[in-house]
Write an enzyme that holds these catalytic residues in place. Structure first.
Site, short mmCIF file in Angstrom:
data_model
loop_
_atom_site.label_atom_id
_atom_site.label_comp_id
_atom_site.label_asym_id
_atom_site.label_seq_id
_atom_site.Cartn_x
_atom_site.Cartn_y
_atom_site.Cartn_z
N GLY A 12 11.32 9.97 50.68
CA GLY A 12 11.65 9.00 51.72
C GLY A 12 13.07 9.07 52.24
N ASN A 14 14.17 10.49 55.03
CA ASN A 14 14.15 10.14 56.45
C ASN A 14 13.86 8.65 56.64
OD1 ASN A 14 14.70 12.26 58.42
ND2 ASN A 14 13.06 13.38 57.39
N LYS A 65 -12.39 10.24 54.42
CA LYS A 65 -11.15 9.96 55.16
C LYS A 65 -11.31 8.73 56.05
CE LYS A 65 -8.56 13.29 56.93
NZ LYS A 65 -7.17 13.00 56.49
N MET A 90 2.38 13.79 54.04
CA MET A 90 1.76 15.11 53.88
C MET A 90 0.24 15.02 53.90
SD MET A 90 4.50 16.74 53.89
CE MET A 90 3.92 18.40 53.59
N ARG A 91 -0.28 14.33 54.89
CA ARG A 91 -1.73 14.20 55.00
C ARG A 91 -2.09 14.18 56.48
NH1 ARG A 91 -5.47 13.11 51.43
NH2 ARG A 91 -3.82 12.83 49.88
N HIS A 109 8.90 17.18 62.74
CA HIS A 109 8.58 18.50 62.18
C HIS A 109 9.85 19.34 62.11
CE1 HIS A 109 6.04 21.87 61.07
NE2 HIS A 109 6.74 22.62 61.92
#
Length: 303
Positions: A12, A14, A65, A90-91, A109
């Protein structure tokens, strides 16, 4: 104010950077919650340190999902979340959230897309021995780092850098860019930025109807000294110049607008990227209109 949900999977860093700008007022959004998919993600502790509600959703606890995302969506709806910000999440985002938040899910990104998509972009750029890379903020779609690009920055790579040094430079650029783009997106969601007018006059004849007209046109009024008092006495909402400069008016009002927060707001060339970058980094808001009249030199000297 736009309500933001932060999604994270790891430490965390960022997320912490975003909170820093929220708390110092340079990023005017409300962070409603943190969503994580890893029970031991350190981002959860960061949220607790800042008294941000945090929610852990274990993907393995749901059949698929869609069910997983519906559970998250229920929390987002309860908190009236307007914008989702992926900060090391990351999903892949699935159809449930994409449909609920079209072009309202942002991702950071660590490459200059479409160069080096995927989870190992910094390492991929390093191994490719390219002369430059960058960072990208984009909206999320159903693809892999393929959504509409909001903003990008380039980073020249020094050939002497090792992978760790390259990573540190990319992350520094991420910290610099991400909060600024979140701010722009949030402002666009709230509608056009409120215009601001600085009003400071010696001759106050017809001042109140003039400023009332500005307010009706959507202007926020900044004012000084006697002008501010006259407007407030008429029941108009005014921001005192000291709130802009964080410094009191001094020397009988002779020094009150001589400040970078005023002159920077006026003199910034808005189609100059360097000027705009500086004004954003310094947390200065534009002033769109100035209303003054000439100082009554003769009458003042006679006194």
């Amino acid at each position: 104010m736009v309500n933001v949900a932060i999604f994270a999977s790891g430490s965390g860093t960022n997320f912490e950077e975003i909170l820093k700008h929220v708390e110092d007022g340079s990023l005017p959004v409300h962070v409603s919650c943190l969503i994580v998919d890893k029970e031991k993600a350190f981002a959860r502790q960061r949220a607790r340190n800042h008294f941000i509600p945090e929610f852990y959703f274990d993907p393995k606890a749901y059949k698929n999902k869609a069910e997983y995302e519906r559970a998250i969506l229920e929390v987002l709806n309860d908190l009236n979340v307007d914008l989702i910000v992926l900060s090391g999440y990351m999903r892949f985002i699935g159809p449930v959230l994409l449909e609920a938040y079209p072009n309202k899910i942002m991702n950071l990104h660590p490459a200059y897309l479409p160069e080096f998509p995927g989870a190992h972009s910094i390492q991929d750029a390093y191994m490719a021995k390219v002369s430059q890379t960058g960072v990208t903020v984009h909206f999320v779609d159903e693809g892999v780092d393929s959504g509409p690009i909001i903003e990008q920055r380039r980073l020249k790579i020094d050939p002497s850098w090792d992978l760790e040094t390259l990573e540190s430079h990319v992350h520094a650029l991420e910290y610099e860019l991400f909060w600024q783009v979140i701010k722009k997106v949030a402002e666009s969601m709230e509608g056009k930025r409120m215009k601001r007018a600085l009003v400071s006059v010696s001759n106050k004849e017809n001042l109140v109807p003039f400023v009332s007209g500005l307010i009706n046109l959507g202007y926020e009024i900044i004012s000084t000294g006697g002008t501010k008092r006259a407007l407030e006495d008429a029941g108009l909402s005014v921001i005192g110049i000291s709130e802009i400069t964080n410094f009191p008016e001094i020397m009988d009002g002779r020094v009150k607008t001589l400040h970078p927060n005023v002159h920077g707001a006026l003199l910034c060339v808005r189609d100059n990227p360097d000027h705009c970058k500086q004004i954003e980094e310094l947390g200065i808001d534009f002033i769109d209109l100035v209303c003054v009249n000439l100082y009554p030199f003769k009458e003042t000297v006679q006194k």
